[in-house]
Design a protein around this motif. Structure first.
Motif, PDB file in Angstrom:
ATOM      1  N   ASP A  42       0.830  -1.207   0.000  1.00 42.87           N
ATOM      2  CA  ASP A  42       0.000   0.000   0.000  1.00 42.87           C
ATOM      3  C   ASP A  42       0.865   1.259   0.000  1.00 42.87           C
ATOM      4  O   ASP A  42       0.566   2.233  -0.692  1.00 42.87           O
ATOM      5  CB  ASP A  42      -0.949   0.021   1.202  1.00 42.87           C
ATOM      6  CG  ASP A  42      -2.078  -0.987   1.077  1.00 42.87           C
ATOM      7  OD1 ASP A  42      -2.398  -1.385  -0.069  1.00 42.87           O
ATOM      8  OD2 ASP A  42      -2.636  -1.379   2.121  1.00 42.87           O
ATOM      9  N   ALA A  43       1.951   1.228   0.762  1.00 45.30           N
ATOM     10  CA  ALA A  43       2.857   2.373   0.807  1.00 45.30           C
ATOM     11  C   ALA A  43       3.585   2.555  -0.526  1.00 45.30           C
ATOM     12  O   ALA A  43       3.824   3.689  -0.956  1.00 45.30           O
ATOM     13  CB  ALA A  43       3.856   2.206   1.950  1.00 45.30           C
ATOM     14  N   VAL A  44       3.912   1.447  -1.198  1.00 51.47           N
ATOM     15  CA  VAL A  44       4.526   1.530  -2.532  1.00 51.47           C
ATOM     16  C   VAL A  44       3.564   2.221  -3.485  1.00 51.47           C
ATOM     17  O   VAL A  44       3.925   3.169  -4.186  1.00 51.47           O
ATOM     18  CB  VAL A  44       4.894   0.126  -3.071  1.00 51.47           C
ATOM     19  CG1 VAL A  44       5.263   0.185  -4.551  1.00 51.47           C
ATOM     20  CG2 VAL A  44       6.040  -0.470  -2.272  1.00 51.47           C
ATOM     21  N   PHE A  45       2.326   1.742  -3.501  1.00 54.43           N
ATOM     22  CA  PHE A  45       1.335   2.336  -4.405  1.00 54.43           C
ATOM     23  C   PHE A  45       1.109   3.806  -4.075  1.00 54.43           C
ATOM     24  O   PHE A  45       0.946   4.627  -4.982  1.00 54.43           O
ATOM     25  CB  PHE A  45       0.019   1.559  -4.356  1.00 54.43           C
ATOM     26  CG  PHE A  45       0.158   0.112  -4.756  1.00 54.43           C
ATOM     27  CD1 PHE A  45       1.039  -0.281  -5.757  1.00 54.43           C
ATOM     28  CD2 PHE A  45      -0.585  -0.869  -4.124  1.00 54.43           C
ATOM     29  CE1 PHE A  45       1.175  -1.619  -6.130  1.00 54.43           C
ATOM     30  CE2 PHE A  45      -0.469  -2.202  -4.486  1.00 54.43           C
ATOM     31  CZ  PHE A  45       0.414  -2.577  -5.488  1.00 54.43           C
ATOM     32  N   GLN A  46       1.129   4.174  -2.800  1.00 54.18           N
ATOM     33  CA  GLN A  46       0.954   5.576  -2.406  1.00 54.18           C
ATOM     34  C   GLN A  46       2.106   6.434  -2.924  1.00 54.18           C
ATOM     35  O   GLN A  46       1.892   7.537  -3.430  1.00 54.18           O
ATOM     36  CB  GLN A  46       0.839   5.706  -0.885  1.00 54.18           C
ATOM     37  CG  GLN A  46       0.469   7.098  -0.421  1.00 54.18           C
ATOM     38  CD  GLN A  46      -0.941   7.478  -0.816  1.00 54.18           C
ATOM     39  OE1 GLN A  46      -1.887   6.769  -0.503  1.00 54.18           O
ATOM     40  NE2 GLN A  46      -1.091   8.594  -1.511  1.00 54.18           N
ATOM     41  N   GLN A  47       3.341   5.933  -2.807  1.00 58.55           N
ATOM     42  CA  GLN A  47       4.502   6.679  -3.317  1.00 58.55           C
ATOM     43  C   GLN A  47       4.390   6.905  -4.826  1.00 58.55           C
ATOM     44  O   GLN A  47       4.645   8.009  -5.309  1.00 58.55           O
ATOM     45  CB  GLN A  47       5.794   5.921  -3.003  1.00 58.55           C
ATOM     46  CG  GLN A  47       6.289   6.086  -1.591  1.00 58.55           C
ATOM     47  CD  GLN A  47       6.897   7.449  -1.369  1.00 58.55           C
ATOM     48  OE1 GLN A  47       7.857   7.845  -2.024  1.00 58.55           O
ATOM     49  NE2 GLN A  47       6.324   8.191  -0.438  1.00 58.55           N
ATOM     50  N   PHE A  58      -6.620   4.731 -10.876  1.00 59.07           N
ATOM     51  CA  PHE A  58      -5.578   3.776 -10.489  1.00 59.07           C
ATOM     52  C   PHE A  58      -6.177   2.737  -9.543  1.00 59.07           C
ATOM     53  O   PHE A  58      -6.853   3.065  -8.584  1.00 59.07           O
ATOM     54  CB  PHE A  58      -4.412   4.516  -9.831  1.00 59.07           C
ATOM     55  CG  PHE A  58      -3.361   3.621  -9.240  1.00 59.07           C
ATOM     56  CD1 PHE A  58      -2.666   2.726 -10.037  1.00 59.07           C
ATOM     57  CD2 PHE A  58      -3.056   3.673  -7.893  1.00 59.07           C
ATOM     58  CE1 PHE A  58      -1.688   1.900  -9.506  1.00 59.07           C
ATOM     59  CE2 PHE A  58      -2.080   2.857  -7.345  1.00 59.07           C
ATOM     60  CZ  PHE A  58      -1.399   1.968  -8.158  1.00 59.07           C
ATOM     61  N   GLY A  59      -5.916   1.456  -9.799  1.00 56.61           N
ATOM     62  CA  GLY A  59      -6.557   0.362  -9.078  1.00 56.61           C
ATOM     63  C   GLY A  59      -5.870  -0.120  -7.816  1.00 56.61           C
ATOM     64  O   GLY A  59      -6.333  -1.070  -7.190  1.00 56.61           O
ATOM     65  N   TRP A  62      -0.746  -4.412  -8.332  1.00 52.63           N
ATOM     66  CA  TRP A  62       0.425  -4.503  -9.206  1.00 52.63           C
ATOM     67  C   TRP A  62       0.064  -4.371 -10.679  1.00 52.63           C
ATOM     68  O   TRP A  62       0.786  -3.721 -11.442  1.00 52.63           O
ATOM     69  CB  TRP A  62       1.197  -5.798  -8.959  1.00 52.63           C
ATOM     70  CG  TRP A  62       1.881  -5.801  -7.631  1.00 52.63           C
ATOM     71  CD1 TRP A  62       1.594  -6.582  -6.548  1.00 52.63           C
ATOM     72  CD2 TRP A  62       2.962  -4.951  -7.219  1.00 52.63           C
ATOM     73  NE1 TRP A  62       2.434  -6.265  -5.500  1.00 52.63           N
ATOM     74  CE2 TRP A  62       3.284  -5.273  -5.884  1.00 52.63           C
ATOM     75  CE3 TRP A  62       3.690  -3.937  -7.851  1.00 52.63           C
ATOM     76  CZ2 TRP A  62       4.294  -4.637  -5.167  1.00 52.63           C
ATOM     77  CZ3 TRP A  62       4.706  -3.305  -7.152  1.00 52.63           C
ATOM     78  CH2 TRP A  62       4.990  -3.652  -5.826  1.00 52.63           C
ATOM     79  N   ASP A  63      -1.033  -4.978 -11.106  1.00 54.16           N
ATOM     80  CA  ASP A  63      -1.434  -4.869 -12.513  1.00 54.16           C
ATOM     81  C   ASP A  63      -1.758  -3.425 -12.876  1.00 54.16           C
ATOM     82  O   ASP A  63      -1.388  -2.949 -13.947  1.00 54.16           O
ATOM     83  CB  ASP A  63      -2.638  -5.770 -12.813  1.00 54.16           C
ATOM     84  CG  ASP A  63      -2.275  -7.241 -12.816  1.00 54.16           C
ATOM     85  OD1 ASP A  63      -1.091  -7.566 -13.054  1.00 54.16           O
ATOM     86  OD2 ASP A  63      -3.180  -8.069 -12.583  1.00 54.16           O
ATOM     87  N   ALA A  64      -2.425  -2.739 -11.971  1.00 49.92           N
ATOM     88  CA  ALA A  64      -2.770  -1.338 -12.224  1.00 49.92           C
ATOM     89  C   ALA A  64      -1.515  -0.466 -12.283  1.00 49.92           C
ATOM     90  O   ALA A  64      -1.399   0.420 -13.128  1.00 49.92           O
ATOM     91  CB  ALA A  64      -3.722  -0.821 -11.143  1.00 49.92           C
ATOM     92  N   LEU A  65      -0.563  -0.720 -11.387  1.00 53.52           N
ATOM     93  CA  LEU A  65       0.691   0.036 -11.421  1.00 53.52           C
ATOM     94  C   LEU A  65       1.426  -0.223 -12.725  1.00 53.52           C
ATOM     95  O   LEU A  65       1.913   0.708 -13.377  1.00 53.52           O
ATOM     96  CB  LEU A  65       1.578  -0.316 -10.226  1.00 53.52           C
ATOM     97  CG  LEU A  65       2.906   0.435 -10.167  1.00 53.52           C
ATOM     98  CD1 LEU A  65       2.689   1.942 -10.059  1.00 53.52           C
ATOM     99  CD2 LEU A  65       3.750  -0.069  -8.998  1.00 53.52           C
TER     100      LEU A  65
END
Length: 153
Positions: A42-47, A58-59, A62-65
């Motif tokens: 979650d913190a990775v996606f937030q960054q 943005f979902g 990992w697929d969305a990223l």
């Protein structure tokens, strides 16, 4: 890492020649992320959401990223530089999630590495730099080589 020309691992006191990061012409967007703040997914996606100004759709997976990193059209830039400081600390407690992060970055970089233009081939529309302490450089390079081998197979 010299395996691919658009992905670099450098010691935080180290430097890269500007010509490896910035194109001769065009608009460049630089995103600066902090690996110390990437303790869980979650913190990775937030960054990434904050640093790359990811779209509202943005979902948060990992697929969305991966999809967003291979698109980047909302940034209205010709070139993108993604710098992750303290990269060795990103997901350091979960090696499988860290591998997902690195694989996602490698696939995105490969997607942007070569862009065919009528006047020829343009390199480096996305450059990724992992900055870490000097002792972590060989470890990160090894992890990336392993991820690259998996990504290409």
């Amino acid at each position: 890492m010299h395996t691919v020309p658009w992905f670099h691992v450098v010691a935080k006191q180290g430097a890269l020649p500007v010509d490896l990061l910035l194109p001769l012409t065009g608009r460049t967007y630089v995103a600066h992320l902090d690996g110390q703040k990437m303790r869980d997914t979650d913190a990775v996606f937030q960054q990434f959401y904050d640093g790359l100004k990811l779209p509202d759709h943005f979902g948060w997976n990992w697929d969305a990223l991966s999809d967003c990193l291979r698109d980047l059209e909302w940034l209205s830039a010709d070139h993108h530089v993604l710098i992750i400081d303290a990269a060795e600390e990103a997901l350091s407690d979960d090696s499988s999630e860290q591998q997902l992060l690195f694989s996602t970055l490698l696939r995105a970089g490969r997607r942007w590495a070569y862009t065919q233009r009528p006047e020829g081939i343009e390199l480096g529309r996305l450059v990724i730099v992992l900055s870490c302490d000097a002792a972590s450089v060989p470890f990160l390079q090894g992890r990336l080589r392993s991820c690259l081998a998996e990504t290409l197979s």
